[in-house]
Structures are given as C-alpha cells and as structure tokens.
Design an enzyme around this catalytic site. Structure first.
Site, PDB file in Angstrom:
ATOM      1  N   GLU A   1       0.885  -1.174   0.000  1.00 25.75           N
ATOM      2  CA  GLU A   1       0.000   0.000   0.000  1.00 25.75           C
ATOM      3  C   GLU A   1       0.912   1.211   0.000  1.00 25.75           C
ATOM      4  OE1 GLU A   1      -3.093   0.159  -0.475  1.00 25.75           O
ATOM      5  OE2 GLU A   1      -3.640  -1.931  -0.154  1.00 25.75           O
TER       6      GLU A   1
ATOM      7  N   CYS B   1      -2.736   8.776   3.658  1.00 28.85           N
ATOM      8  CA  CYS B   1      -2.696   8.293   2.280  1.00 28.85           C
ATOM      9  C   CYS B   1      -4.023   8.554   1.592  1.00 28.85           C
ATOM     10  CB  CYS B   1      -2.360   6.807   2.255  1.00 28.85           C
ATOM     11  SG  CYS B   1      -3.479   5.855   3.276  1.00 28.85           S
TER      12      CYS B   1
HETATM   13  P1  NAD Z   1       8.629   4.975   3.798  1.00 27.92           P
HETATM   14  O1  NAD Z   1       8.455   4.220   2.531  1.00 27.92           O
HETATM   15  O2  NAD Z   1       9.760   5.893   3.916  1.00 27.92           O
HETATM   16  O3  NAD Z   1       8.795   3.949   5.005  1.00 27.92           O
HETATM   17  C1  NAD Z   1       7.807   2.966   5.271  1.00 27.92           C
HETATM   18  C2  NAD Z   1       8.465   1.831   6.043  1.00 27.92           C
HETATM   19  O4  NAD Z   1       9.385   1.158   5.186  1.00 27.92           O
HETATM   20  C3  NAD Z   1       9.277   2.285   7.266  1.00 27.92           C
HETATM   21  O5  NAD Z   1       9.098   1.355   8.324  1.00 27.92           O
HETATM   22  C4  NAD Z   1      10.692   2.241   6.742  1.00 27.92           C
HETATM   23  O6  NAD Z   1      11.669   2.095   7.736  1.00 27.92           O
HETATM   24  C5  NAD Z   1      10.623   1.004   5.856  1.00 27.92           C
HETATM   25  N1  NAD Z   1      11.707   0.883   4.884  1.00 27.92           N
HETATM   26  C6  NAD Z   1      12.369   1.864   4.231  1.00 27.92           C
HETATM   27  N2  NAD Z   1      13.333   1.328   3.431  1.00 27.92           N
HETATM   28  C7  NAD Z   1      13.267  -0.020   3.568  1.00 27.92           C
HETATM   29  C8  NAD Z   1      13.999  -1.119   3.027  1.00 27.92           C
HETATM   30  N3  NAD Z   1      14.986  -0.949   2.179  1.00 27.92           N
HETATM   31  N4  NAD Z   1      13.635  -2.349   3.408  1.00 27.92           N
HETATM   32  C9  NAD Z   1      12.632  -2.560   4.279  1.00 27.92           C
HETATM   33  N5  NAD Z   1      11.918  -1.565   4.844  1.00 27.92           N
HETATM   34  C10 NAD Z   1      12.223  -0.309   4.490  1.00 27.92           C
HETATM   35  O7  NAD Z   1       7.234   5.705   4.088  1.00 27.92           O
HETATM   36  P2  NAD Z   1       6.883   6.712   5.299  1.00 27.92           P
HETATM   37  O8  NAD Z   1       7.560   8.006   5.035  1.00 27.92           O
HETATM   38  O9  NAD Z   1       7.079   6.037   6.608  1.00 27.92           O
HETATM   39  O10 NAD Z   1       5.296   6.882   5.110  1.00 27.92           O
HETATM   40  C11 NAD Z   1       4.715   7.787   4.222  1.00 27.92           C
HETATM   41  C12 NAD Z   1       4.251   7.084   2.971  1.00 27.92           C
HETATM   42  O11 NAD Z   1       3.346   6.026   3.324  1.00 27.92           O
HETATM   43  C13 NAD Z   1       3.466   7.952   2.028  1.00 27.92           C
HETATM   44  O12 NAD Z   1       3.905   7.748   0.712  1.00 27.92           O
HETATM   45  C14 NAD Z   1       2.030   7.470   2.183  1.00 27.92           C
HETATM   46  O13 NAD Z   1       1.192   7.664   1.069  1.00 27.92           O
HETATM   47  C15 NAD Z   1       2.234   6.039   2.446  1.00 27.92           C
HETATM   48  N6  NAD Z   1       1.057   5.449   3.070  1.00 27.92           N
HETATM   49  C16 NAD Z   1       0.232   4.691   2.285  1.00 27.92           C
HETATM   50  C17 NAD Z   1      -0.911   4.131   2.831  1.00 27.92           C
HETATM   51  C18 NAD Z   1      -1.828   3.290   1.991  1.00 27.92           C
HETATM   52  O14 NAD Z   1      -2.628   2.554   2.561  1.00 27.92           O
HETATM   53  N7  NAD Z   1      -1.758   3.362   0.662  1.00 27.92           N
HETATM   54  C19 NAD Z   1      -1.209   4.353   4.183  1.00 27.92           C
HETATM   55  C20 NAD Z   1      -0.357   5.141   4.942  1.00 27.92           C
HETATM   56  C21 NAD Z   1       0.790   5.689   4.377  1.00 27.92           C
END
Ligand code: NAD
Length: 485
Positions: A255, A289
């Site tokens: 997501e 989101c």
């Molecule tokens: P992000 O992608 O930076 O991080 C999300 C998670 O992924 C964190 O726990 C992070 O540590 C982890 N991560 C990062 N690099 C990784 C790797 N190489 N391997 C494994 N894990 C890794 O996102 P964010 O800044 O925490 O959140 C904001 C984003 O989330 C926005 O783009 C938002 O739209 C999205 N979001 C989407 C939904 C949905 O349901 N579509 C819901 C909430 C948030």
C-alpha cells in the site's frame, strides 16, 4: 502543558523470540509538537537481530499454528480489549510521538482494538469447501493454511492502526510476525508489543525489530526464510520491496502513495463540499494516504467554494497535539516540514496562487498552517507528486466530464470523492473513478474496519487489506483429493 504526563526518558528494546533485547545503537523519539520533549531512546535492531527474529518466527509459527482456534480467538480478543481499555493513555502517547490531535490519537488506538476484535471473529470463520471430483470415487476438499512467517513493515502516519490491521489478520490465520515499524514512531510499536507479549503466544510468534529500513528492513525483506511481506509506505520503498521479494519469490502486498481528489460539481451542497475538503485535505496535517490534495471544482461554484473553504481554514486551531482544543497538530518532523516548504515554493513558482494559510513556525515544533492554492492545473508538479502535507490545490474545470478526466489523470488510485446532488453523476463517478475507494458526499479520508481497503495503479499492489478479503494474503489454499470408494 495541562493534562500532559510528566516526561520520563526511557530506553525501549526490541522483542525477539520472547525476550526484550537492547542494542548498541539507539534513537531518540522526539515529540513534533515540542522538540524539547523526548519520549525515550529506542533500540535499533541490527541486521543480525533481524535475521534472529526471522529464525525465531519460523519456529514460533509452527507452535502457533498448532494452538486451537479458541485459544487464538481469546488471544486476539484480549489484545483488542486492552487496546480499547487503554485507548486514552496510548492515544495520548501516539499523539505525543506523531503529532495528531488527541481525539485522533485516541480514536486510532480504539480502532486498532476493533481490528483485533474483528479478526478474532475471523479465526472462527475459517471454513473450507468440498467438491465432487470429475473422477468417480474421489472427493475433493479445499482449505486455507497459514502463509507462515509474515514480515510487517509500516509507515509513521498511523503508527498503531496500520500495525493492527496487518498483525491481527496475520496472527488470526496462524502466521508468525516480524514487525518493523517506522523509526519516527517506536513508542506505539513498543506499547502494542508489550500488550501482545503478555498473551499466551509461543516464543517467536511475534517479534518487534525497530530500526532503519536500510539495515534491519533490508535484512528482513531479502531473507529467503520468510513467506510474505505486507508493506505500507512510499512508492519508492514499495518498488524496492517488490524487487527484493521477487528475487526470492516471496508473496508481497504493497500500500503506497496517493494523489486523491475531491470533485465538487455545480449542484453540490457547498457547505458539505467545504467540510469534506477541509476534513479530507487538512486533518492529520494532510499526512494521510487518503488525503485530498487536489480539489477539482466546476467553474460555476469555484469562487463560492474557495470562499467557504477559506472561512473554515481561518477557524482551524493549529497547536500542540495534546492540547484538547487543537484541530491540526504539527507535521511529523523537520524533513517533512522542509518538504512542505519546498512544495509551497514550487506551487507558487509554477503559477498557482496561495489564497489561505501556509505560514510555518518551527521555533518549538514543526507547525504549518494548512495552505490552499487556486489557479492550479492538473499538470503542475504540485498536482502530480504526493506531497503528504497540509497543502491542497484547487483545479477549476468546466464540467463533470473534465472533472472525471482530471481525477483519473494521475499515476495513483487510492481514494476519490465527489460532492453532488445528482444520482446519475454520482453513479457514473462510482463506476468510472479509477481508484480502490470512492466517497460520495463524504471526505476522501475516513474508512471502516470491516470492509476491504486499498487502491489501484501505483497506490497498491497485491490483494486487498482488511475485512474478509484479508484472508487472501495471509493464507494459502490447499486442495486435497481422497479416494473414497
Ligand atoms: P517509507 O516508505 O519511507 O517507510 C515505510 C516503512 O518502510 C518504514 O518502516 C521504513 O523504515 C521502511 N523501509 C524503508 N526502506 C526499507 C527497506 N529498504 N527495506 C525494508 N523496509 C524499508 O514511508 P513513510 O515516510 O514512513 O510513510 C509515508 C508514505 O506512506 C506515504 O507515501 C504514504 O502515502 C504512504 N502510506 C500509504 C498508505 C496506503 O494505505 N496506501 C497508508 C499510509 C501511508
């Protein structure tokens, strides 16, 4: 501040194979409403600890799967009960670390309890199918089995709820879990883990590893020993996870980002439209989101709509998340604030006009007044990129057809909203918005916990989350043939 608990700096650890384990590196959890307030120092799991958590989860899963349905039901109910009973306390903690106003923080923890209750009931709804074979004397049966070990990776904007809507079904359907929360919000993750850890789960069934995506996250997603990855976060990270999962043929579900729009038509009730816009675009500081960052409005009602939205924006109370009068808290951290500042400047340089808000104050916390732009077009970067902040842009269109075309002209497809009195156009919109969720005369944000949630295009990949559809991701189907004669 009145009503705020005394701040104590504490050290919080990871939870691996039933034990709380520290590590050499720790990060401070800083309150975005008041950067002098530190919630505690949180252990950063190493890659090695990540691998240890996976190994524990592989063993723990077999024991967890062997427990009876009623045991699993009771465990999930008890977790839900405690979350709901403690929703004020844990909601305040969530608001303190993430910055959303306490009503939203408490509501999120309460909702998280509801996810556990919902999936507790799903534990008892696991029934299979039987079929006659095309060959005489043979019976066919299909049943679902757990995937095995599930890696749960979550973002910072819904620290408790996103974890709950993934962990609850994972456990309900007999999987073990390795949970890696976002580094900005570890307190909610530790609290949830404490609650789970007090239940009667075999060691290794549930593990918490806090830390960076680059180190511990990478160790998890590249592990050949895991069976599934469920991820919510940015498009960039999602793409990376997809590549890593594909290398091992690990099942995954993503997501990701969004660029949701609210459409307002000539015949709309403009008070409903303005309420939906303010709620959808700015509550949670636009860090949802499901936020509506594009407001697509027909020309005949454009000026009146903008006026009503600005009136409401002027009334919004921006402040400390733990102050009961606050409606809009700070944004989550300095880098998110810097990104919002960049987009404010970019929107102006592209020719959009700021009509309301946009002031920034980072003297004590990461505060930004919600901002509304007009004179924007759908091809501007501000209307293409996901901003993830309290910024909305009005796009003026001639009619419904243009509005629908603009709505769908984006790489994302999570939610779409329309405000209209026309049943015909609402029905057409419902069928033609290329999004996973559609809201009619409602804000684009705000969903239920018992029905599927997810998007299309670059917003989502894989099967839907939540409700009865969750079973698709967390189980595999087995078909058995039995000679019966
Ligand atoms: P992000 O992608 O930076 O991080 C999300 C998670 O992924 C964190 O726990 C992070 O540590 C982890 N991560 C990062 N690099 C990784 C790797 N190489 N391997 C494994 N894990 C890794 O996102 P964010 O800044 O925490 O959140 C904001 C984003 O989330 C926005 O783009 C938002 O739209 C999205 N979001 C989407 C939904 C949905 O349901 N579509 C819901 C909430 C948030």
């Amino acid at each position: 501040m009145q009503g705020v608990k005394a701040v104590t700096q504490e050290r919080f650890n990871n939870f691996i194979n039933g034990e709380w384990l520290g590590s050499a590196e720790r990060v401070a959890n800083i309150n975005p409403s008041d950067t002098a307030d530190v919630l505690g120092e949180y252990a950063q799991a190493t890659a090695e600890q990540g691998r240890a958590a996976v190994a524990a989860a592989v063993t723990g899963q077999q024991a967890w799967q062997a427990t009876g349905l009623e045991h699993r039901y009771k465990v999930l109910m008890a977790i839900g009960d405690e979350l709901i009973a403690r929703s004020e306390e844990l909601g305040d903690q969530l608001s303190r670390e993430e910055g959303k106003p306490i009503a939203e923080g408490r509501g999120e923890v309460y909702r998280s309890g509801q996810f556990f209750h919902y999936f507790a009931a799903e534990v008892l709804r696991q029934v299979g199918d039987t079929a006659d074979s095309v060959r005489p004397g043979i019976e066919v049966e299909t049943r679902r089995e757990p995937m095995g070990t599930v890696v749960v990776i979550t973002p910072w904007n819904f620290p408790m709820a996103t974890a709950a809507w993934k962990i609850a079904p994972a456990l309900a359907f007999g999987n073990s879990v390795v949970f890696k929360p976002a580094n900005l919000v570890p307190a909610s993750a530790v609290s949830l883990t404490e609650i789970i850890s007090r239940q009667d789960l075999p060691p290794g069934t549930f593990n918490l590893v806090m830390g960076s995506g680059a180190e511990v996250g990478e160790a998890l997603i590249t592990s050949p020993d895991i069976d599934a990855i469920t991820f919510t976060g940015s498009l960039q990270t999602g793409r990376h996870i997809a590549m890593a999962a594909a290398a091992n043929l690990t099942k995954f579900q993503l997501e990701m980002g969004s660029k949701n729009a609210l459409v307002v038509l000539d015949d709309a009730d403009l008070d409903i439209a303005a309420d939906c816009a303010v709620n959808g675009a700015f509550f949670g500081s636009g860090q949802k989101c499901t936020a509506s960052s594009r407001l697509i409005v027909t020309a005949a009602v454009h000026d009146q709509f903008v006026e009503k939205v600005c009136e409401r924006m002027a009334q919004l109370q921006l402040g400390h998340a733990l102050d009961k009068t606050t409606q809009i808290g700070p944004v989550v951290d300095a880098s998110q604030l810097a990104q919002n500042r960049k987009y404010l400047e970019l929107a102006t340089s592209e020719g959009a006009q700021l009509v309301c808000g946009g002031e920034i104050d980072d003297s004590k916390g990461f505060y930004m007044q919600p901002a509304l732009f007009v004179n924007s077009t759908n091809d501007m970067t501000i209307n293409r990129d996901e901003v993830f902040g309290p910024i909305a842009c009005v796009i003026k269109v001639a009619d419904y057809e243009q509005a629908l075309a603009a709505l769908n002209d984006t790489q994302y497809g999570l939610t779409a909203g329309i405000v209209t009195r026309s049943l015909q156009e609402a029905t057409h919109f419902k069928r033609n918005a290329k999004t996973g969720c559609v809201m009619i005369n409602l804000p684009t944000a705000g969903t239920d916990y018992h029905v599927p949630f997810g998007g299309r295009k670059s917003s989502s990949f894989g099967s839907r989350e939540q409700g009865q559809y969750a079973v698709e991701f967390y189980t595999e189907i087995k078909t058995t043939y039995t000679r019966s004669a």
